[in-house]
Scaffold this active site. Sequence first.
Site, PDB file in Angstrom:
ATOM      1  N   LEU A 184     -58.658   0.484 -42.140  1.00 17.30           N
ATOM      2  CA  LEU A 184     -58.583  -0.703 -42.996  1.00 17.30           C
ATOM      3  C   LEU A 184     -57.683  -1.754 -42.361  1.00 17.30           C
ATOM      4  CD1 LEU A 184     -58.422   0.788 -46.610  1.00 17.30           C
ATOM      5  CD2 LEU A 184     -60.372  -0.204 -45.415  1.00 17.30           C
ATOM      6  N   HIS A 185     -58.153  -2.361 -41.268  1.00 16.50           N
ATOM      7  CA  HIS A 185     -57.419  -3.468 -40.665  1.00 16.50           C
ATOM      8  C   HIS A 185     -57.752  -4.745 -41.440  1.00 16.50           C
ATOM      9  CE1 HIS A 185     -60.943  -5.090 -38.484  1.00 16.50           C
ATOM     10  NE2 HIS A 185     -61.302  -3.822 -38.371  1.00 16.50           N
ATOM     11  N   LEU A 186     -57.341  -5.897 -40.964  1.00 18.61           N
ATOM     12  CA  LEU A 186     -57.383  -7.130 -41.753  1.00 18.61           C
ATOM     13  C   LEU A 186     -58.754  -7.491 -42.323  1.00 18.61           C
ATOM     14  CD1 LEU A 186     -55.761  -9.423 -42.901  1.00 18.61           C
ATOM     15  CD2 LEU A 186     -56.105 -10.669 -40.769  1.00 18.61           C
TER      16      LEU A 186
END
Length: 87
Positions: A14-16
């Site tokens: 769950l990166h940006l």
Amino acid sequence: MVSEKVQINNPSGLHLRPAGILCKEAMKYKSLITFEYAGGTANAKSVLSVLGACVKCGDEITIFCEGADETEALRNLVMVINKGLGE
């Protein structure tokens, strides 16, 4: 309150970008939406909270929805996650 476990399959977790997509979907609903992960609890309507969870590929989270539209919110959030959050 309804809940469901779901596995994060995005290669980078769950990166940006996927965190933003998750938050955008969660904000469509009036219900309180949180998720539990190995290190604690995060507010699914807050990008900073989701990013702070440091959820990696293969991690399992449990989504909790509580409110008037909880069933619809849970169903759609799980669907968006299973579709890869835009990746």
